[in-house]
Design a protein around this motif. Structure first.
Motif, PDB file in Angstrom:
ATOM      1  N   UNK A 296       0.743  -1.243   0.085  1.00 54.37           N
ATOM      2  CA  UNK A 296      -0.163  -0.084  -0.012  1.00 54.37           C
ATOM      3  C   UNK A 296       0.869   1.149  -0.148  1.00 54.37           C
ATOM      4  N   UNK A 297       1.903   1.187   0.605  1.00 53.87           N
ATOM      5  CA  UNK A 297       2.873   2.233   0.779  1.00 53.87           C
ATOM      6  C   UNK A 297       4.366   1.996   0.478  1.00 53.87           C
ATOM      7  N   UNK A 298       5.217   2.879   0.638  1.00 58.13           N
ATOM      8  CA  UNK A 298       6.617   2.316   0.246  1.00 58.13           C
ATOM      9  C   UNK A 298       7.372   1.634   1.203  1.00 58.13           C
ATOM     10  N   UNK A 299       7.054   1.657   2.582  1.00 60.35           N
ATOM     11  CA  UNK A 299       7.472   1.097   3.750  1.00 60.35           C
ATOM     12  C   UNK A 299       6.474   0.768   4.756  1.00 60.35           C
ATOM     13  N   UNK A 300       6.503  -0.383   5.513  1.00 58.78           N
ATOM     14  CA  UNK A 300       5.513  -0.490   6.597  1.00 58.78           C
ATOM     15  C   UNK A 300       5.974   0.253   7.907  1.00 58.78           C
ATOM     16  N   UNK A 301       4.962   0.630   8.433  1.00 60.06           N
ATOM     17  CA  UNK A 301       5.288   1.256   9.983  1.00 60.06           C
ATOM     18  C   UNK A 301       5.927   0.334  10.838  1.00 60.06           C
ATOM     19  N   UNK A 302       6.851   0.538  11.536  1.00 58.23           N
ATOM     20  CA  UNK A 302       7.220  -0.383  12.475  1.00 58.23           C
ATOM     21  C   UNK A 302       6.252  -0.840  13.464  1.00 58.23           C
ATOM     22  N   UNK A 303       6.051  -2.028  13.951  1.00 54.67           N
ATOM     23  CA  UNK A 303       5.265  -2.410  15.118  1.00 54.67           C
ATOM     24  C   UNK A 303       5.687  -1.888  16.350  1.00 54.67           C
ATOM     25  N   UNK A 304       4.778  -1.821  17.455  1.00 61.59           N
ATOM     26  CA  UNK A 304       5.277  -1.165  18.788  1.00 61.59           C
ATOM     27  C   UNK A 304       6.665  -1.736  19.349  1.00 61.59           C
ATOM     28  N   UNK A 305       6.717  -3.171  19.274  1.00 62.82           N
ATOM     29  CA  UNK A 305       7.981  -3.779  19.470  1.00 62.82           C
ATOM     30  C   UNK A 305       9.249  -3.227  18.874  1.00 62.82           C
ATOM     31  N   UNK A 306       9.136  -3.133  17.512  1.00 63.08           N
ATOM     32  CA  UNK A 306      10.239  -2.445  16.792  1.00 63.08           C
ATOM     33  C   UNK A 306      10.475  -1.236  16.933  1.00 63.08           C
ATOM     34  N   UNK A 307       9.427  -0.364  17.512  1.00 60.89           N
ATOM     35  CA  UNK A 307       9.682   1.065  17.809  1.00 60.89           C
ATOM     36  C   UNK A 307      10.342   1.112  19.028  1.00 60.89           C
TER      37      UNK A 307
END
Lengths: 320, 254
Positions: A296-307
């Motif tokens: 849908x977009x260029x990059x996926x938003x990070x998960x809360x854990x990744x953040x």
């Protein structure tokens, strides 16, 4: 670039010559002061503290009673029924909803009109009226028969045996849910760029595959937030089955406080369970939406854990 | 002469009161590159879409390799084919869109592999190596696992060409393949198309790239107001057009 002095609201700064600019470049940047924000935050913190203090110290909440019943056997069974009704209502409702959405989008006028009619009728009739109707179906038709239309019947069963209270509840919830699900799914499908279907058709991809492989996965992006809204709303909406004396979570707490008079504590039992379940569904929603966001977009938003991990390793900005 | 690859006979089309095609005839021979030019609204894209039945003609016939497209003769009628049959006919005709229309939810590799698998029912272990080979050919082997929106416009269009080639079509149709691209990306797409033309693929290209027409086309067809005004080899049509209308158009864009 002009070398004149430069002033907006602050100091008049002389940037003429390299020295002046160098001096400015060396300064550390700090955010603008926001006293209003600080004041509002302090105010909110005080309110929050007051509320929590009240929850703990006011004996009216009757936390010991709450603890006694929170995981009590009959409550757990009632919780199971609530979950069961939600699961059936959602699964059957969205399956039928998909069929109706496709009917409404059909190029043929009869399916399209029937689909429209279905949505109209089932969005019009209040759920509680529908449930009472299905529950009392036996008054209208005491036997249900299956066979050749207008011809001989093959099987015949008493209505009560087929549509008990549970059957009536599932039927009512699913049919009601299907009308809303159909509109949500339809909105998702028509939001997919027409070029996607055109390309699939140009490549000779079969119609059904176009839908399952190309259109629906992309439609999911706009279907999911609305679908989870409906799911959560249904979870709490199942409490309406108490009109048929079905022991769902809310009905069971009513039964208990009817016996012991501890209304507040028992309503809190139901509330906290609803809060927990909604919380779990919201987490599920986040991950399901993330799965369908691919492409849908260029990059996926990070998960809360990744953040969190990024923030801890001090690369928070880079990760975003 | 052998059977033409494409034969268009007296095709008409209107949308409501607007007449878009007013009787078009066109023949394209196997292995030839035909470039369709003309002002917007001339009916070029509509004509192109009629060749693979994305648009239906109101009147007239389209034949590809001698096969009637979209219809069959049934006694005194021309009966429209079932969707399944139309889809089968389309697998022999590759189509490249102006705005790419890559499947946004699939990876680049899956975009290329999808139609051979689901439209031709070929096994995955045969299709994926072919898909990788095609990506290699358009210079995008390293982007196989990317999603379309992570690519530039030029890269997306090259993937779209690989996707069209995956069905091994006998005919390739290009609908303004470079019009949605930034100027510096046009070249990479035209290069891929030139290399295709060199391998003897039959192509019909709607474009405003006159350089491409001059260099690659076997015939250039000028359309205006729903009709073919004139056609001929590029050196003749682009240098010494016979019609005033053609001259006016070429003066405007050159």
């Amino acid at each position: 670039m002009t070398s004149a002095s430069f002033h907006a609201t602050g100091d008049v700064v002389d940037t003429s010559g390299r020295r002046g600019a160098h001096e400015l470049l060396a300064l550390r940047r700090v955010p603008a002061p926001r006293p209003g924000r600080w004041l509002a935050s302090a105010f909110l913190l005080v309110l929050l503290a007051q509320f929590l203090h009240g929850l703990v110290t006011n004996p009216g909440w009757e936390w010991p009673v709450f603890r006694e019943f929170f995981v009590e056997g009959s409550i757990m069974r009632a919780l199971g029924l609530t979950l069961e009704l939600t699961a059936y209502g959602t699964a059957l409702g969205f399956s039928l909803g998909l069929v109706i959405a496709l009917m409404r989008l059909s190029g043929s006028w009869l399916p399209a009109s029937v689909g429209w009619l279905y949505v109209w009728v089932f969005r019009s009739v209040p759920l509680i009226v529908q449930l009472l109707f299905w529950f009392n179906l036996a008054y209208l038709y005491d036997r249900l028969s299956f066979g050749v239309p207008f011809g001989p019947e093959l099987v015949s069963v008493p209505t009560m045996r087929l549509v008990g209270p549970m059957g009536a509840a599932v039927l009512g919830l699913a049919l009601h849910q299907a009308a809303y699900a159909a509109e949500i799914i339809r909105s998702g499908i028509i939001s997919v760029d027409r070029g996607q279907v055109l390309a699939a058709a140009a490549l000779g991809i079969p119609r059904r595959r176009q839908l399952s492989r190309i259109v629906l996965p992309q439609a999911m992006r706009s279907i999911l937030p609305n679908a989870f809204n409906e799911l959560i709303s249904l979870l709490k909406g199942t409490s309406i089955v108490s009109v048929m004396a079905l022991g769902d979570l809310f009905y069971q707490t009513q039964v208990i406080y009817g016996r012991n008079g501890r209304v507040v504590a028992l309503v809190m039992v139901a509330t906290i369970w609803y809060v927990i379940l909604t919380g779990l569904l919201s987490v599920l929603q986040y991950y399901v939406e993330r799965r369908f966001a691919r492409g849908g977009s260029r990059a996926l938003p990070p998960t809360p854990r990744q953040r969190l991990r990024a923030a801890l390793s001090g690369t928070g900005k880079a990760a975003r | 002469m052998n059977t033409p690859m494409v034969e268009i006979v007296d095709v008409h089309k209107s949308y409501g009161a607007t007449s878009v095609l007013k009787g078009v005839d066109l023949v394209v021979n196997p292995g030839e590159v035909t470039v369709l030019i003309g002002p917007s609204g001339a009916g070029k894209s509509t004509l192109l879409r009629m060749i693979n039945h994305l648009e239906k003609a109101d009147r007239g016939l389209v034949l590809v390799a001698g096969e009637l497209i979209g219809y069959r003769r049934a006694g005194k009628h021309l009966r429209e084919l079932r969707e399944r049959e139309v889809l089968r006919q389309r697998t022999g005709i590759g189509f490249v869109f102006q705005d790419f229309n890559l499947f946004a939810n699939l990876t680049v590799l899956d975009n290329v592999a999808e139609a051979p698998r689901s439209a031709q029912g070929r096994p995955a272990k045969e299709v994926y190596p072919l898909a990788r080979e095609l990506l290699e050919r358009v210079g995008l082997a390293d982007k196989a696992d990317a999603h379309p929106r992570q690519l530039s416009g030029g890269q997306q269009q090259r993937v779209a060409i690989a996707r069209a080639l995956a069905l091994e079509p006998k005919l390739l149709l290009f609908d303004e393949p470079t019009s949605a691209l930034d100027p510096e990306l046009v070249g990479e797409v035209l290069d891929v198309m030139k290399s295709l033309a060199a391998t003897g693929t039959t192509m019909i290209v709607v474009t405003h790239e006159m350089g491409f027409a001059r260099e690659v086309a076997d015939q250039v067809v000028f359309m205006a107001d729903g009709r073919v005004v004139e056609q001929g080899p590029p050196q003749q049509l682009l240098r010494t057009p016979a019609h005033e209308r053609t001259r006016a158009f070429l003066n405007k864009i050159l």
